[in-house]
Every structure is written in structure tokens, then in C-alpha cells.
Design an enzyme around this catalytic site. Structure first.
Site, PDB file in Angstrom:
ATOM      1  N   ASN A  26       0.877  -1.173   0.000  1.00  0.00           N
ATOM      2  CA  ASN A  26       0.000   0.000   0.000  1.00  0.00           C
ATOM      3  C   ASN A  26       0.916   1.224   0.000  1.00  0.00           C
ATOM      4  O   ASN A  26       1.468   1.593   1.042  1.00  0.00           O
ATOM      5  CB  ASN A  26      -0.877  -0.058   1.255  1.00  0.00           C
ATOM      6  CG  ASN A  26      -1.893   1.066   1.313  1.00  0.00           C
ATOM      7  OD1 ASN A  26      -1.871   1.982   0.490  1.00  0.00           O
ATOM      8  ND2 ASN A  26      -2.768   0.998   2.289  1.00  0.00           N
ATOM      9  N   LYS A  33       3.158   0.765   3.254  1.00  0.00           N
ATOM     10  CA  LYS A  33       2.728  -0.244   4.216  1.00  0.00           C
ATOM     11  C   LYS A  33       2.753  -1.582   3.506  1.00  0.00           C
ATOM     12  O   LYS A  33       2.364  -1.663   2.340  1.00  0.00           O
ATOM     13  CB  LYS A  33       1.304   0.042   4.706  1.00  0.00           C
ATOM     14  CG  LYS A  33       1.184   1.320   5.495  1.00  0.00           C
ATOM     15  CD  LYS A  33      -0.239   1.472   6.021  1.00  0.00           C
ATOM     16  CE  LYS A  33      -0.415   2.853   6.600  1.00  0.00           C
ATOM     17  NZ  LYS A  33      -1.781   3.328   6.587  1.00  0.00           N
ATOM     18  N   ARG A 111      -2.493  -2.101  -3.563  1.00  0.00           N
ATOM     19  CA  ARG A 111      -3.710  -1.334  -3.344  1.00  0.00           C
ATOM     20  C   ARG A 111      -3.617  -0.067  -4.185  1.00  0.00           C
ATOM     21  O   ARG A 111      -2.672   0.719  -4.042  1.00  0.00           O
ATOM     22  CB  ARG A 111      -3.834  -0.965  -1.872  1.00  0.00           C
ATOM     23  CG  ARG A 111      -5.066  -0.149  -1.620  1.00  0.00           C
ATOM     24  CD  ARG A 111      -5.196   0.199  -0.166  1.00  0.00           C
ATOM     25  NE  ARG A 111      -6.449   0.895   0.041  1.00  0.00           N
ATOM     26  CZ  ARG A 111      -6.814   1.438   1.181  1.00  0.00           C
ATOM     27  NH1 ARG A 111      -6.034   1.345   2.220  1.00  0.00           N
ATOM     28  NH2 ARG A 111      -7.963   2.048   1.292  1.00  0.00           N
ATOM     29  N   HIS A 200     -12.715   2.879  -0.495  1.00  0.00           N
ATOM     30  CA  HIS A 200     -12.775   1.853   0.567  1.00  0.00           C
ATOM     31  C   HIS A 200     -13.588   0.642   0.094  1.00  0.00           C
ATOM     32  O   HIS A 200     -14.125  -0.114   0.909  1.00  0.00           O
ATOM     33  CB  HIS A 200     -13.454   2.372   1.859  1.00  0.00           C
ATOM     34  CG  HIS A 200     -12.698   3.418   2.610  1.00  0.00           C
ATOM     35  ND1 HIS A 200     -13.335   4.436   3.297  1.00  0.00           N
ATOM     36  CD2 HIS A 200     -11.383   3.601   2.806  1.00  0.00           C
ATOM     37  CE1 HIS A 200     -12.437   5.206   3.887  1.00  0.00           C
ATOM     38  NE2 HIS A 200     -11.236   4.722   3.597  1.00  0.00           N
ATOM     39  N   GLY A 230     -12.602   4.972   9.820  1.00  0.00           N
ATOM     40  CA  GLY A 230     -11.182   5.026  10.177  1.00  0.00           C
ATOM     41  C   GLY A 230     -10.789   6.484  10.197  1.00  0.00           C
ATOM     42  O   GLY A 230     -11.594   7.359  10.528  1.00  0.00           O
ATOM     43  N   ARG A 261     -10.719  15.393   6.968  1.00  0.00           N
ATOM     44  CA  ARG A 261     -11.499  15.826   5.793  1.00  0.00           C
ATOM     45  C   ARG A 261     -12.897  16.255   6.218  1.00  0.00           C
ATOM     46  O   ARG A 261     -13.501  15.639   7.091  1.00  0.00           O
ATOM     47  CB  ARG A 261     -11.618  14.689   4.781  1.00  0.00           C
ATOM     48  CG  ARG A 261     -10.315  14.325   4.130  1.00  0.00           C
ATOM     49  CD  ARG A 261     -10.466  13.111   3.220  1.00  0.00           C
ATOM     50  NE  ARG A 261      -9.372  12.186   3.436  1.00  0.00           N
ATOM     51  CZ  ARG A 261      -9.415  10.884   3.183  1.00  0.00           C
ATOM     52  NH1 ARG A 261     -10.496  10.338   2.670  1.00  0.00           N
ATOM     53  NH2 ARG A 261      -8.378  10.129   3.425  1.00  0.00           N
ATOM     54  N   ASN A 354     -13.445   0.249  17.555  1.00  0.00           N
ATOM     55  CA  ASN A 354     -12.885   0.486  18.903  1.00  0.00           C
ATOM     56  C   ASN A 354     -13.589   1.532  19.748  1.00  0.00           C
ATOM     57  O   ASN A 354     -13.230   1.688  20.913  1.00  0.00           O
ATOM     58  CB  ASN A 354     -11.409   0.910  18.768  1.00  0.00           C
ATOM     59  CG  ASN A 354     -10.551  -0.181  18.184  1.00  0.00           C
ATOM     60  OD1 ASN A 354     -10.514  -1.283  18.728  1.00  0.00           O
ATOM     61  ND2 ASN A 354      -9.895   0.099  17.069  1.00  0.00           N
ATOM     62  N   GLU A 403      -8.458  -5.454   5.167  1.00  0.00           N
ATOM     63  CA  GLU A 403      -8.274  -5.058   3.771  1.00  0.00           C
ATOM     64  C   GLU A 403      -7.135  -5.821   3.107  1.00  0.00           C
ATOM     65  O   GLU A 403      -7.232  -6.197   1.943  1.00  0.00           O
ATOM     66  CB  GLU A 403      -8.035  -3.545   3.702  1.00  0.00           C
ATOM     67  CG  GLU A 403      -9.312  -2.775   3.992  1.00  0.00           C
ATOM     68  CD  GLU A 403      -9.092  -1.273   4.085  1.00  0.00           C
ATOM     69  OE1 GLU A 403      -8.531  -0.829   5.098  1.00  0.00           O
ATOM     70  OE2 GLU A 403      -9.480  -0.555   3.164  1.00  0.00           O
TER      71      GLU A 403
HETATM   72  P1  ADP Z   1      -6.906   4.571   8.352  1.00  0.00           P
HETATM   73  O1  ADP Z   1      -6.732   3.169   7.811  1.00  0.00           O
HETATM   74  O2  ADP Z   1      -7.939   5.368   7.641  1.00  0.00           O
HETATM   75  O3  ADP Z   1      -5.641   5.302   8.597  1.00  0.00           O
HETATM   76  P2  ADP Z   1      -7.809   3.242  10.780  1.00  0.00           P
HETATM   77  O4  ADP Z   1      -8.948   2.395  10.335  1.00  0.00           O
HETATM   78  O5  ADP Z   1      -6.553   2.563  11.179  1.00  0.00           O
HETATM   79  O6  ADP Z   1      -7.549   4.432   9.773  1.00  0.00           O
HETATM   80  O7  ADP Z   1      -8.351   4.121  12.019  1.00  0.00           O
HETATM   81  C1  ADP Z   1      -7.508   5.012  12.681  1.00  0.00           C
HETATM   82  C2  ADP Z   1      -8.333   5.798  13.670  1.00  0.00           C
HETATM   83  O8  ADP Z   1      -9.038   4.897  14.536  1.00  0.00           O
HETATM   84  C3  ADP Z   1      -7.514   6.653  14.627  1.00  0.00           C
HETATM   85  O9  ADP Z   1      -7.220   7.897  14.063  1.00  0.00           O
HETATM   86  C4  ADP Z   1      -8.427   6.786  15.827  1.00  0.00           C
HETATM   87  O10 ADP Z   1      -9.269   7.920  15.654  1.00  0.00           O
HETATM   88  C5  ADP Z   1      -9.283   5.530  15.782  1.00  0.00           C
HETATM   89  N1  ADP Z   1      -8.962   4.586  16.851  1.00  0.00           N
HETATM   90  C6  ADP Z   1      -8.002   3.652  16.867  1.00  0.00           C
HETATM   91  N2  ADP Z   1      -8.016   2.975  18.040  1.00  0.00           N
HETATM   92  C7  ADP Z   1      -9.008   3.511  18.780  1.00  0.00           C
HETATM   93  C8  ADP Z   1      -9.542   3.261  20.096  1.00  0.00           C
HETATM   94  N3  ADP Z   1      -9.052   2.311  20.882  1.00  0.00           N
HETATM   95  N4  ADP Z   1     -10.585   4.032  20.505  1.00  0.00           N
HETATM   96  C9  ADP Z   1     -11.105   4.983  19.715  1.00  0.00           C
HETATM   97  N5  ADP Z   1     -10.646   5.267  18.482  1.00  0.00           N
HETATM   98  C10 ADP Z   1      -9.621   4.541  18.018  1.00  0.00           C
END
Ligand code: ADP
Length: 427
Positions: A26, A33, A111, A200, A230, A261, A354, A403
Site C-alpha cells: 500500500n 505499508k 492497493r 474503501h 477510520g 477531511r 474500537n 483489507e
Molecule cells: P486509516 O486506515 O484510515 O488510517 P484506521 O482504520 O486505522 O484508519 O483508524 C484510525 C483511527 O481509529 C484513529 O485515528 C483513531 O481515531 C481511531 N482509533 C483507533 N483505536 C481507537 C480506540 N481504541 N478508541 C477509539 N478510536 C480509536
């Protein structure tokens, strides 16, 4: 309805026999990544990130992190470009493991953010495919250049295995015209490929399929709203495995409020700021993509920090949370109307998996739609799970997205030249 135990869920991929492993790459504008995935068993054998590519100077150079067998190795190195980043990643496999020669790489999966209207599924990469992805750069100037660079370098360094491009937009090529057409002058739109593409897609497709698989239902029979929350965030309405709408548009800027965003704004905000604040197109692009959303409203884009601010009584953070939830609720309601009946609302990605407070707030007051969250189930942790009470007509679920695994499996399908019908429900 209950979740089937793992052993009772069909795994269409076990039929493939041994496929070795797939290296999923990615490439972002300043990061790479990677994950080495077993496409059959589904486990990540090793994974890593290389960040701050192209940033030079001692401790502010690149940051390399490689995890194998539960051990994380971290290095700070000069990483001038994506070629060097991939060389470093391959070196980490040699030095720390697993050795790629032993892992039996079946394919390299890339990706790719934007596949335009050209790519509706994964494709085995040849020179022509690279050129076509490059031709889509005007649609995704922030993303496709790094993807193209990553593919070029990887094909040089890993020349003996097939490379497959998997597009974030592909799943949403099935959207109906009413959903993907913007109501602007049709000649202008056609001349410049202006339409909704959606992003996505790999995650939305995977989660909609996974929902069916864990419930022991056919994806064809389910109406599902997927909320991929995310740092980037998007919603989709999926009827019988086919998307009927999604929140992201020409680019990943439209729709939900995201980490940095804005999501939906009146397009005239752009004209207003250009005319009255003297902002240039690039400044407006940066404003809406990088300085808006939760960051723009509260100063932080991570929901863990947002929660701390809210708990400390920060009004801006509380408002940001409310704006985020308000937008999400609107999309859930809109998609319920489009679907006519909602069997499942599935939360996924970092926030969706989460943050119980977001899930509870989004579903609060939706009992009239048959949507509710049980407080204890919502607070519990784990893998895919139902968090709605027993009495609701709609199941609310948490379904972790995978993913890289989904990309790895699409690679196998593209290389084998077959896409089993069961792939849609793969777990
Ligand atoms: P992306 O792939 O778009 O970078 P992710 O799906 O990995 O994003 O999500 C990242 C976001 O998830 C973080 O910026 C945070 O806001 C949220 N996050 C991660 N862990 C937690 C948690 N334990 N509690 C609340 N929010 C979380």
C-alpha cells in the site's frame, strides 16, 4: 440470530489448496505499508510500515517498522524514495524474517486508490495496466502517483511473481446510475469523468460478505449498511452483495466527517472562500482534505484524544463529536430509505471497531427504525460480534475489516483467472 462458530463457516478459499503467501503493498504519498498474508488461513505472517519517505536529515528521516513472529523492529533510516523504501522492506524480510524465498510468494498485491470507470475488479499488472493507472492521475492526484511508483519499483525488484492491482473504487463500479451521477451539466461531467466513484470498496465488500458468512446467511439475502470509520470514513448501502450507494464521491473527500477531511459541504463554500478569503485552489484542497473534519473542529483527529478532551470539558471537542455523529445518523437514515429494509448495520475500521461511544451515539434514538445498541454488548471487546439487543429487527454488528487479506484473496482470484461466486461471502 446468532454468529456461527468459526469451524462451521464455509471457507471457499480452502478449496484453493496451498497458495503460498501474497505480499500486499500500500504505497501512500510518503509511506509504504506492507503485509505478507496467507490468503487461505487469513493470518498476517509479517507486516511493516515505512513512513516519512522523501524526508531527509538525521532523526527526521524515514521511520521503518517491521513485525514478525510477535516482535517489532524499529529503525530510523534515510528513505529518499519508494524504490529505497521497498528495498529496505525486502531487506527486513531477509534480516528479520520470514525469508521471502521460504514464504513462497504467489503474487504481489497493490492497493490502488482510483481505478476510474475502467477497473471493476482486480487485474494482473502489465505495462498497459500501469499506463492506464497513470492516466487516472488527474482524478486522484493525491494518491495514484504513489501507487504507480510503488507498482513500477515492485515489478523491478520482484520480477518473478505476478503483480495484481486491486482498486479501492472497483466494488462501487456496480452502483446504479442514479447513485453515481452528479446533477451537473452532463457534457461537462462526461468530458471530465465527473461522477461518484466511491472508495474503501475492498473494505465495504469484505465486511458485507463477512457479515453474511458469520451469520450463516447468503449475502444475496441481506440488506446491509456498512460504516467504515477510520481516519478516512465512508458509508455504503449494500443490497444482496451489490452496492446501491456510498458516501465518497469523485474523490475520498465527500460524505462523512473524517479525521482531517470535511466530508459534505455546500460546494459554494469553495467559491466563497476563493472570492472572499483569496484562497487558491491548492489552499482550498489542503483546507478541506487536511485541515478540516475532526482536526479542524477540535484540534485532534484521533478519537482517543478527542475523548480525553471531551472528558476534560472541551466544548470544541464535544461539538466535533456531535457533528460527526449527526452526519453519520443522516447517512444511516438515508440508506435505510434506499434499502427499504435494513438487516444489518456493521461498524468497522479504527473508530468503528474500537469506539463504543460513537456506535452508541449513532444508534441512539433509532429504535423506530428497529436499530438499537445493547450497552453491555457494545462495551465488550472481541472480533466480529452483535451489539444490538435481542428484540431489534436490525442487527447492529462490529466486524473488523481486513483489507490486506481481502486484497490477497482478490490477487489469488485474478492470477488463477477465476472468481468463485463464494468469494463474495469470503471471511
Ligand atoms: P486509516 O486506515 O484510515 O488510517 P484506521 O482504520 O486505522 O484508519 O483508524 C484510525 C483511527 O481509529 C484513529 O485515528 C483513531 O481515531 C481511531 N482509533 C483507533 N483505536 C481507537 C480506540 N481504541 N478508541 C477509539 N478510536 C480509536
Amino acid at each position: 440470530m446468532s454468529i456461527l462458530p468459526e469451524a462451521e463457516r464455509p471457507n471457499p478459499y480452502s478449496a484453493y489448496g496451498a497458495h503460498g503467501s501474497v505480499l500486499v503493498l500500500n504505497s501512500g504519498s510518503s509511506s509504504l505499508k506492507y503485509q505478507l498474508v496467507n490468503p487461505v488461513g487469513g493470518e498476517a505472517i509479517a507486516a511493516g510500515t515505512i513512513e516519512r519517505i522523501g524526508e531527509s536529515g538525521g532523526s527526521s528521516g524515514g521511520i521503518v517498522s517491521h513485525t514478525f513472529a510477535g516482535n517489532r523492529t524499529r529503525r530510523e533510516l534515510e528513505v529518499p524514495d519508494h524504490g529505497e523504501a521497498l528495498r529496505i522492506a525486502l531487506g527486513m524480510f531477509d534480516e528479520i524474517g520470514p525469508r521471502l524465498a521460504d514464504a513462497g510468494i504467489y503474487a504481489v498485491g497493490h492497493r490502488v486508490v482510483h481505478g476510474g470507470a475502467e477497473f471493476s475488479g482486480p487485474v494482473v499488472v502489465d505495462d498497459g495496466v500501469v499506463d492506464r493507472i497513470e492516466a487516472l492521475v488527474p482524478l486522484a492526484p493525491l494518491h495514484n502517483p504513489a501507487n504507480v511508483q510503488g507498482i513500477r519499483v515492485a515489478r523491478e525488484l520482484l520480477a518473478d511473481v505476478p503483480h495484481v492491482a486491486v482498486f479501492d473504487t472497483a466494488f462501487f463500479q456496480q452502483l446504479p446510475a442514479a447513485a453515481y451521477t452528479y446533477a451537473i451539466d452532463r457534457e461537462v461531467a462526461a468530458a471530465h469523468d465527473v461522477r461518484r466513484y466511491g472508495f474503501h470498496g475492498t473494505s465495504h465488500q469484505y465486511v458485507a460478505g463477512k457479515v453474511a458468512r458469520v451469520l450463516g446467511r447468503r449475502v444475496q439475502d441481506l440488506h446491509t449498511i456498512v460504516l467504515h470509520l477510520g481516519n478516512g470514513a465512508s458509508a455504503s448501502a449494500v443490497r444482496g452483495g451489490v452496492p446501491v450507494d456510498t458516501s465518497m464521491g469523485l474523490t475520498p473527500l465527500e460524505g462523512l466527517v473524517m479525521g482531517t477531511r470535511s466530508g459534505d459541504v455546500d460546494p459554494a463554500v469553495v467559491f466563497h472562500l476563493a472570492r472572499n478569503a483569496g484562497m487558491s485552489i491548492d489552499e482550498l484542497d489542503t483546507l478541506l482534505n487536511k485541515r478540516s473534519g475532526m482536526l479542524g473542529l477540535s484540534g485532534v483527529n484521533d478519537f482517543r484524544e478527542l475523548r480525553q478532551l471531551i472528558d476534560a470539558g472541551d466544548d470544541g471537542a464535544a461539538l466535533a463529536f456531535d457533528v460527526y455523529v449527526h452526519r453519520l445518523k443522516k447517512y444511516v437514515g438515508a440508506y435505510a430509505a434506499l434499502l427499504g429494509r435494513v438487516d444489518v448495520v456493521a461498524f468497522t475500521a479504527g473508530v468503528g471497531e474500537n469506539d463504543p461511544a460513537v456506535r452508541a451515539a449513532v444508534c441512539e434514538g433509532l429504535e423506530g427504525f428497529g436499530i438499537a445498541v445493547d450497552a453491555d454488548r457494545n462495551a465488550a471487546r472481541g472480533g466480529e460480534r452483535i451489539i444490538s439487543p435481542d428484540w431489534t429487527s436490525t442487527l447492529v454488528m462490529v466486524v473488523p475489516t481486513q483489507e490486506e487479506l481481502a486484497i490477497a484473496r482478490q490477487c489469488v482470484e485474478a492470477v488463477d483467472g477465476r472468481r468463485p461466486a463464494a468469494a463474495v461471502t469470503a471471511g
